[in-house]
Design an enzyme around this catalytic site. Structure first.
Site, PDB file in Angstrom:
ATOM      1  N   GLY A  90     -22.286 -51.603 -12.553  1.00 23.14           N
ATOM      2  CA  GLY A  90     -22.302 -50.407 -11.699  1.00 23.14           C
ATOM      3  C   GLY A  90     -20.954 -50.240 -11.046  1.00 23.14           C
ATOM      4  O   GLY A  90     -20.070 -51.086 -11.187  1.00 23.14           O
ATOM      5  N   ASP A 252     -19.441 -51.040 -20.881  1.00 22.32           N
ATOM      6  CA  ASP A 252     -19.412 -50.358 -19.577  1.00 22.32           C
ATOM      7  C   ASP A 252     -18.079 -49.652 -19.354  1.00 22.32           C
ATOM      8  O   ASP A 252     -17.933 -48.899 -18.393  1.00 22.32           O
ATOM      9  CB  ASP A 252     -19.692 -51.345 -18.431  1.00 22.32           C
ATOM     10  CG  ASP A 252     -18.807 -52.568 -18.483  1.00 22.32           C
ATOM     11  OD1 ASP A 252     -18.838 -53.282 -19.500  1.00 22.32           O
ATOM     12  OD2 ASP A 252     -18.058 -52.814 -17.524  1.00 22.32           O
TER      13      ASP A 252
HETATM   14  P1  AMP Z   1     -13.865 -53.767 -14.981  1.00 20.89           P
HETATM   15  O1  AMP Z   1     -13.676 -54.960 -15.839  1.00 20.89           O
HETATM   16  O2  AMP Z   1     -12.740 -53.480 -14.044  1.00 20.89           O
HETATM   17  O3  AMP Z   1     -14.250 -52.557 -15.755  1.00 20.89           O
HETATM   18  O4  AMP Z   1     -15.093 -54.109 -13.997  1.00 20.89           O
HETATM   19  C1  AMP Z   1     -16.319 -54.662 -14.406  1.00 20.89           C
HETATM   20  C2  AMP Z   1     -17.318 -54.582 -13.269  1.00 20.89           C
HETATM   21  O5  AMP Z   1     -16.871 -55.294 -12.125  1.00 20.89           O
HETATM   22  C3  AMP Z   1     -17.591 -53.165 -12.793  1.00 20.89           C
HETATM   23  O6  AMP Z   1     -18.941 -53.085 -12.440  1.00 20.89           O
HETATM   24  C4  AMP Z   1     -16.709 -53.045 -11.577  1.00 20.89           C
HETATM   25  O7  AMP Z   1     -17.158 -52.079 -10.673  1.00 20.89           O
HETATM   26  C5  AMP Z   1     -16.776 -54.435 -11.010  1.00 20.89           C
HETATM   27  N1  AMP Z   1     -15.570 -54.774 -10.248  1.00 20.89           N
HETATM   28  C6  AMP Z   1     -14.342 -55.072 -10.711  1.00 20.89           C
HETATM   29  N2  AMP Z   1     -13.498 -55.354  -9.714  1.00 20.89           N
HETATM   30  C7  AMP Z   1     -14.193 -55.242  -8.568  1.00 20.89           C
HETATM   31  C8  AMP Z   1     -13.879 -55.408  -7.185  1.00 20.89           C
HETATM   32  N3  AMP Z   1     -12.672 -55.750  -6.777  1.00 20.89           N
HETATM   33  N4  AMP Z   1     -14.871 -55.196  -6.311  1.00 20.89           N
HETATM   34  C9  AMP Z   1     -16.105 -54.855  -6.698  1.00 20.89           C
HETATM   35  N5  AMP Z   1     -16.463 -54.697  -7.972  1.00 20.89           N
HETATM   36  C10 AMP Z   1     -15.528 -54.883  -8.897  1.00 20.89           C
HETATM   37 MG    MG Z   2     -15.075 -50.989 -15.814  1.00 17.95          MG
END
Ligand code: AMP
Ligand code: MG
Length: 487
Positions: A90, A252
């Site tokens: 999410g 995702d």
């Molecule tokens: P990503 O690999 O950046 O696409 O992120 C994968 C998941 O981790 C997604 O659900 C993001 O919203 C969550 N996410 C990544 N970095 C953060 C952060 N610093 N704080 C909260 N959620 C994060």
């Molecule tokens: Mg992402």
């Protein structure tokens, strides 16, 4: 045209049932500072920013000031991360503020990224660091400049807040725009929870708001899935032709509109390396450059499961089977343009393969080679191009064949050159350029290099004499840059 205070948002996404999102108040920066505003993207929202100070703009794009009728939500989704199904992800650090329908009738959803904790943050802080925000901001616009579907970047705001990654870093927020940010993982979330009604709501939402032309077809859900297969195949084919490695093609991070989404440890290839792995956390090379086309299909297969309550198996399979042809069509068309071919010829694939093999063996810079190839002259040594190769004889051998191939073309040299210069960019967002821009921003709060290069990335096929130094072979130190998932 509206000013920021006149912009009145709709909440198209949160018209979906409440299980699709959580309402969240953005954690605004206390002392926001505007690093960049992208006037091209502002125009998509019919925004006129002339009467606003930078300070005011920064307040709107860090969640300190609200747009009329804005009701921020974080969306829920799931996804396959490095091949493993994660049942709940999410928006952990992004919020949908709302959307607008512009004068052209286009829907643009506004998202703040880095705006604090949401119910989906797990143990993370909901923030984004300046370094990764600059990369996302610039690369979105680089993609757009190259003519490749992408989310757009509207604003970059820096905060005083500190964020801890491997070290203390500065927090930032990127405002991004897309007709919708819905991902493959949104379908997967409801499908794997066996909430079939919600899968249907989601598909209906997409059809009503983003695929209206499919509503009147015989099998709208099957057509919707087919459209996602086609746009994904087209997108990834385009990435391959410009040498773009996304780095984290988890489901995702895959847009149902076939947009490049979630810029993390991406890279444009410098020297051509087919198995290039840009993400230093990708130990097995699952998302290596040459794996991207197959991963696109793998991800669509995961999405097909998500659609299986709506679409018959045969239709899903036939859509998946169309992936390869769509991919190859786009890839071959674009590569033919890069090579300056306007008529088709049987030997073209072999000629291209031979070239790429040669480029890999000789560690030839991908962007530079094709730009230089645009100046190729018949019956000439083509010294500048030739000098990119260690094995010059091997290049001469290929160039002979290329010359013969060009003889089949009807077009005159200047016309071909003109076309090729518009197919082969002079500027891409190389990692080392991003690093230099990030250093200026981090060390001296100097955002001029960022804003100047943004303009270059908006017209990467044109000459920009002041940026000639960014159009050559990257410096030796650029090979040492390691980009991980940490952002
Ligand atoms: P990503 O690999 O950046 O696409 O992120 C994968 C998941 O981790 C997604 O659900 C993001 O919203 C969550 N996410 C990544 N970095 C953060 C952060 N610093 N704080 C909260 N959620 C994060
Ligand atoms: Mg992402």
């Amino acid at each position: 045209m509206h000013s920021l205070d006149q912009l009145k948002l709709s909440n198209t996404y949160s018209n979906l049932p409440e299980v699709f999102y959580s309402r969240v108040t953005p954690a605004a920066f206390a002392q926001p500072k505007l690093a960049s505003i992208n006037h091209q993207a502002a125009a998509l929202l019919d925004l006129n920013l002339n009467m606003h100070t930078d300070q005011e703009i920064a307040e709107y794009f860090c969640g300190a000031k609200y747009f009329q009728n804005s009701s921020p939500v974080a969306s829920v989704y799931a996804g396959h991360q490095f091949g493993v199904y994660v049942h709940q992800l999410g928006d952990g650090r992004a919020l949908i503020l709302g959307d607008i329908k512009n004068q052209q009738g286009e829907i643009w959803e506004i998202q703040l990224k880095g705006s604090g904790i949401t119910p989906y943050s797990r143990h993370a802080d909901g923030r984004a660091v300046l370094r990764s925000s600059i990369r996302e901001y610039l690369c979105s616009e680089a993609m757009f400049g190259l003519g490749i579907p992408t989310t757009r970047a509207l604003a970059l705001v820096v905060g005083d807040e500190k964020v801890y990654r491997e070290e203390m870093e500065t927090a930032a927020m990127v405002t991004r725009l897309a007709p919708t940010h819905i991902r493959f993982g949104t379908f997967e979330y409801f499908h794997h929870r066996m909430e079939i009604e919600q899968v249907k709501s989601l598909a209906d939402h997409l059809l009503t708001n983003h695929f209206q032309a499919l509503l009147d077809t015989e099998k709208p859900y099957a057509q919707l899935f087919q459209a996602i297969v086609s746009s994904t195949a087209t997108l990834i084919a385009q990435w391959q032709t410009v040498g773009f490695a996304h780095g984290v093609m988890n489901t995702d991070n895959m847009s149902v509109l076939g947009l490049t989404l979630d810029y993390g440890p991406f890279a444009f290839l410098d020297s051509y390396q087919s198995g290039f792995i840009c993400n230093h956390s990708d130990y097995n090379g699952r998302y290596a450059f040459n794996k991207q086309p197959a991963i696109g299909l793998w991800n669509l297969n995961a999405l097909a499961h998500g659609f299986s309550s709506l679409v018959e198996k045969d239709n899903l399979i036939s859509a998946l089977k169309s992936y390869e042809d769509t991919f190859l069509n786009t890839f071959e068309t674009r590569m033919a343009e890069k090579l300056g071919f306007s008529v088709q010829n049987n030997g073209d694939s072999a000629l291209l393969l031979e070239l790429l093999t040669l480029m890999e063996q000789n560690q030839v810079d991908y962007t530079l080679f094709f730009r230089q190839l645009s100046y190729f002259k018949r019956k000439d040594k083509n010294t500048e191009l030739r000098d990119l190769f260690i094995n010059r004889d091997a290049f001469d051998h290929w160039a002979d064949k290329y010359q013969q191939r060009l003889d089949i073309e009807q077009s005159k040299e200047p016309q071909r050159q003109e076309k090729m210069l518009h197919s082969n960019p002079k500027f891409v967002l190389r990692n080392y350029i991003a690093e230099e821009i990030i250093s200026a921003a981090k060390e001296n709060q100097n955002f001029k290099p960022l804003n100047d290069f943004l303009a270059v990335l908006h017209s990467p096929f044109e000459e920009h004499p002041d940026f000639e130094h960014y159009a050559g072979i990257p410096p030796e130190w650029s090979k040492e840059i390691a980009i991980s998932c940490s952002s």
